[in-house]
Motif scaffolding. Structure first.
Motif, PDB file in Angstrom:
ATOM      1  N   GLY A 121       0.764  -1.357  -0.013  1.00 27.11           N
ATOM      2  CA  GLY A 121       0.054  -0.109   0.070  1.00 27.11           C
ATOM      3  C   GLY A 121       0.940   1.377  -0.129  1.00 27.11           C
ATOM      4  N   PRO A 122       0.250   2.288   0.496  1.00 18.73           N
ATOM      5  CA  PRO A 122       1.042   3.762   0.363  1.00 18.73           C
ATOM      6  C   PRO A 122       2.131   3.947   0.890  1.00 18.73           C
ATOM      7  CG  PRO A 122      -1.237   3.864   1.141  1.00 18.73           C
ATOM      8  CD  PRO A 122      -1.163   2.521   0.551  1.00 18.73           C
ATOM      9  N   PHE A 123       2.028   3.464   2.396  1.00 18.94           N
ATOM     10  CA  PHE A 123       3.085   3.718   3.513  1.00 18.94           C
ATOM     11  C   PHE A 123       3.835   2.346   3.604  1.00 18.94           C
ATOM     12  CE2 PHE A 123      -0.459   6.506   4.041  1.00 18.94           C
ATOM     13  CZ  PHE A 123       0.098   7.748   3.864  1.00 18.94           C
ATOM     14  N   SER A 124       4.103   1.449   2.677  1.00 21.28           N
ATOM     15  CA  SER A 124       4.601   0.605   2.733  1.00 21.28           C
ATOM     16  C   SER A 124       6.334   0.400   2.325  1.00 21.28           C
ATOM     17  CB  SER A 124       3.873  -0.609   1.899  1.00 21.28           C
ATOM     18  OG  SER A 124       4.007  -0.469   0.706  1.00 21.28           O
ATOM     19  N   TYR A 125       6.753  -0.629   2.316  1.00 21.33           N
ATOM     20  CA  TYR A 125       8.266  -0.732   1.726  1.00 21.33           C
ATOM     21  C   TYR A 125       9.259   0.451   2.110  1.00 21.33           C
ATOM     22  CZ  TYR A 125      11.406  -2.157  -1.833  1.00 21.33           C
ATOM     23  OH  TYR A 125      12.364  -2.566  -2.631  1.00 21.33           O
ATOM     24  N   ASN A 126       9.521   0.253   3.463  1.00 18.05           N
ATOM     25  CA  ASN A 126      10.578   1.077   4.230  1.00 18.05           C
ATOM     26  C   ASN A 126      10.282   2.455   4.320  1.00 18.05           C
ATOM     27  OD1 ASN A 126      12.154  -1.240   4.472  1.00 18.05           O
ATOM     28  ND2 ASN A 126      13.090  -0.978   2.604  1.00 18.05           N
ATOM     29  N   THR A 127       8.896   2.763   4.357  1.00 19.18           N
ATOM     30  CA  THR A 127       8.335   4.170   4.820  1.00 19.18           C
ATOM     31  C   THR A 127       8.736   4.356   6.198  1.00 19.18           C
ATOM     32  OG1 THR A 127       6.659   4.188   3.014  1.00 19.18           O
ATOM     33  CG2 THR A 127       6.640   5.710   4.978  1.00 19.18           C
ATOM     34  N   LYS A 128       9.323   5.146   6.890  1.00 14.83           N
ATOM     35  CA  LYS A 128       9.553   5.544   8.077  1.00 14.83           C
ATOM     36  C   LYS A 128       8.737   6.588   8.724  1.00 14.83           C
ATOM     37  CE  LYS A 128      13.413   6.090  11.536  1.00 14.83           C
ATOM     38  NZ  LYS A 128      14.841   6.710  11.687  1.00 14.83           N
ATOM     39  N   ILE A 129       7.908   6.268   9.834  1.00 13.38           N
ATOM     40  CA  ILE A 129       6.910   7.121  10.303  1.00 13.38           C
ATOM     41  C   ILE A 129       7.156   7.340  11.758  1.00 13.38           C
ATOM     42  CG2 ILE A 129       4.581   7.439  10.208  1.00 13.38           C
ATOM     43  CD1 ILE A 129       4.169   5.526   8.069  1.00 13.38           C
ATOM     44  N   SER A 130       7.120   8.275  12.346  1.00 13.24           N
ATOM     45  CA  SER A 130       7.316   8.626  13.717  1.00 13.24           C
ATOM     46  C   SER A 130       6.211   9.027  14.419  1.00 13.24           C
ATOM     47  CB  SER A 130       8.465   9.896  13.974  1.00 13.24           C
ATOM     48  OG  SER A 130       9.568   9.412  13.276  1.00 13.24           O
ATOM     49  N   GLY A 131       5.176   9.271  13.728  1.00 13.66           N
ATOM     50  CA  GLY A 131       4.201   9.545  14.486  1.00 13.66           C
ATOM     51  C   GLY A 131       2.841   9.314  13.566  1.00 13.66           C
ATOM     52  N   LEU A 132       1.600   8.781  14.029  1.00  6.88           N
ATOM     53  CA  LEU A 132       0.615   8.347  13.196  1.00  6.88           C
ATOM     54  C   LEU A 132      -0.686   8.780  13.936  1.00  6.88           C
ATOM     55  CD1 LEU A 132      -0.891   7.235  10.596  1.00  6.88           C
ATOM     56  CD2 LEU A 132      -0.310   4.842  11.800  1.00  6.88           C
ATOM     57  N   VAL A 133      -1.527   9.449  13.349  1.00  4.38           N
ATOM     58  CA  VAL A 133      -2.900   9.816  13.726  1.00  4.38           C
ATOM     59  C   VAL A 133      -3.726   9.282  12.698  1.00  4.38           C
ATOM     60  CG1 VAL A 133      -4.695  11.435  14.355  1.00  4.38           C
ATOM     61  CG2 VAL A 133      -2.201  11.653  15.188  1.00  4.38           C
ATOM     62  N   ILE A 134      -4.640   8.213  13.324  1.00  4.19           N
ATOM     63  CA  ILE A 134      -5.678   7.840  12.054  1.00  4.19           C
ATOM     64  C   ILE A 134      -7.021   8.455  12.631  1.00  4.19           C
ATOM     65  CG2 ILE A 134      -7.096   5.718  11.517  1.00  4.19           C
ATOM     66  CD1 ILE A 134      -4.606   4.077  11.731  1.00  4.19           C
ATOM     67  N   GLY A 135      -7.684   9.303  11.694  1.00  7.58           N
ATOM     68  CA  GLY A 135      -8.905  10.038  11.834  1.00  7.58           C
ATOM     69  C   GLY A 135      -9.945   9.209  12.447  1.00  7.58           C
ATOM     70  N   GLU A 136     -11.084   9.865  13.308  1.00  6.93           N
ATOM     71  CA  GLU A 136     -11.893   8.917  13.909  1.00  6.93           C
ATOM     72  C   GLU A 136     -12.713   8.760  12.849  1.00  6.93           C
ATOM     73  OE1 GLU A 136     -14.349  13.100  15.514  1.00  6.93           O
ATOM     74  OE2 GLU A 136     -13.433  11.757  16.933  1.00  6.93           O
ATOM     75  N   ASN A 137     -13.101   9.453  11.673  1.00  2.00           N
ATOM     76  CA  ASN A 137     -13.858   8.866  10.659  1.00  2.00           C
ATOM     77  C   ASN A 137     -13.513   8.148   9.674  1.00  2.00           C
ATOM     78  OD1 ASN A 137     -16.165  10.719  11.732  1.00  2.00           O
ATOM     79  ND2 ASN A 137     -15.018  12.341  10.956  1.00  2.00           N
ATOM     80  N   VAL A 138     -12.416   7.415   9.853  1.00  5.42           N
ATOM     81  CA  VAL A 138     -11.569   6.445   8.829  1.00  5.42           C
ATOM     82  C   VAL A 138     -12.381   5.308   9.024  1.00  5.42           C
ATOM     83  CG1 VAL A 138      -9.761   5.138   8.285  1.00  5.42           C
ATOM     84  CG2 VAL A 138      -9.526   7.714   8.704  1.00  5.42           C
ATOM     85  N   GLU A 139     -13.195   4.672   8.016  1.00  4.83           N
ATOM     86  CA  GLU A 139     -13.758   3.397   8.132  1.00  4.83           C
ATOM     87  C   GLU A 139     -12.988   2.412   7.364  1.00  4.83           C
ATOM     88  OE1 GLU A 139     -17.464   4.261   6.241  1.00  4.83           O
ATOM     89  OE2 GLU A 139     -18.178   5.727   7.749  1.00  4.83           O
ATOM     90  N   VAL A 140     -12.012   2.600   6.653  1.00  8.56           N
ATOM     91  CA  VAL A 140     -11.154   1.427   5.952  1.00  8.56           C
ATOM     92  C   VAL A 140      -9.547   1.800   6.104  1.00  8.56           C
ATOM     93  CG1 VAL A 140     -10.592   0.326   3.917  1.00  8.56           C
ATOM     94  CG2 VAL A 140     -13.003   0.844   4.444  1.00  8.56           C
ATOM     95  N   ILE A 141      -8.912   0.895   6.488  1.00  9.52           N
ATOM     96  CA  ILE A 141      -7.464   0.898   6.316  1.00  9.52           C
ATOM     97  C   ILE A 141      -6.775  -0.055   5.353  1.00  9.52           C
ATOM     98  CG2 ILE A 141      -5.113   0.761   7.233  1.00  9.52           C
ATOM     99  CD1 ILE A 141      -6.315   1.499  10.002  1.00  9.52           C
TER     100      ILE A 141
END
Length: 218
Positions: A121-141
């Motif tokens: 997916g979009p943030f795969s393959y060695n994407t480095k992320i230090s902070g992640l906020v998933i919105g309260e209205n997100v219905e699908v990851i």
């Protein structure tokens, strides 16, 4: 003297009103000219700004759209994004090999346009992320959204989203405290496996979903 005080007071009031009407501009934020767009599809981000907010006119993010942008302090993806376009191998990898300080993920139901078990997916393959906020209205990851990503998170809250196959499949993901809301369910399998958090390290799990026996780790 009283008239002078009234005049001075009026001047302060006018100044205050003018100040509140001046728009605030985030330093080093990406201008719209940095986005190569085909209709409503983001084909390529060509800028060098450290802070990127996907324009609201974009509904589709193309494969490897941010390839080559190695360091981003913040990325914000809004609710209007509905599709992550994939290549012939079913990979999107829009932010592949990027380093993202803070990611605000808000698409309500975005999906890969095609899928197979090896999809990234979009943030795969060695994407480095230090902070992640998933919105309260997100219905699908989406499927494979953070597959193979590198994340060191103090906490992560998922309120109600359907978590796609292999969405957080990575041995380089470490979450101190993971909260799963009671509306969370699971979306899709491959070979009868969900692999949602396969390989991930989770110190504390707050699990409130009604779904039975999800696969958390290998």
């Amino acid at each position: 003297m009283g008239k002078i005080r009234k005049v001075i007071g009026a001047l302060f009031l006018i100044t205050a009103i003018l100040v509140t009407q001046v728009p605030t501009v985030e330093m080093n934020a990406a201008p719209s000219s940095d986005f190569q767009i085909d209709k409503t599809k983001l084909v390529k981000y060509t800028g060098t700004a450290s802070s990127v907010s996907i324009p609201s006119s974009i509904t589709t993010i193309g494969a490897e759209a941010f390839a080559g942008n190695t360091s981003l302090t913040s990325v914000s993806i809004g609710e209007n994004v509905t599709v992550f376009r994939t290549d012939s191998n079913c990979h999107n990898r829009a932010f592949s090999k990027n380093t993202i300080g803070m990611l605000y993920y808000n698409p309500s139901s975005a999906q890969l346009d095609q899928f197979k078990g090896t999809a990234y997916g979009p943030f795969s393959y060695n994407t480095k992320i230090s902070g992640l906020v998933i919105g309260e209205n997100v219905e699908v990851i989406p499927y494979g959204c953070f597959r193979g990503a590198k994340m060191e998170l103090t906490e992560l809250q998922i309120e109600k989203a359907d978590i796609g196959y292999a969405a957080f499949d990575s041995s380089n993901i470490h979450i101190g405290s993971l909260y799963i809301g009671n509306e969370v369910s699971y979306l899709g399998t491959s070979s009868n496996e969900m692999n949602c958090f396969q390989g991930a390290i989770i110190d504390i799990l707050h699990y409130n979903s009604n779904v039975i026996e999800p696969e958390w780790s290998s």
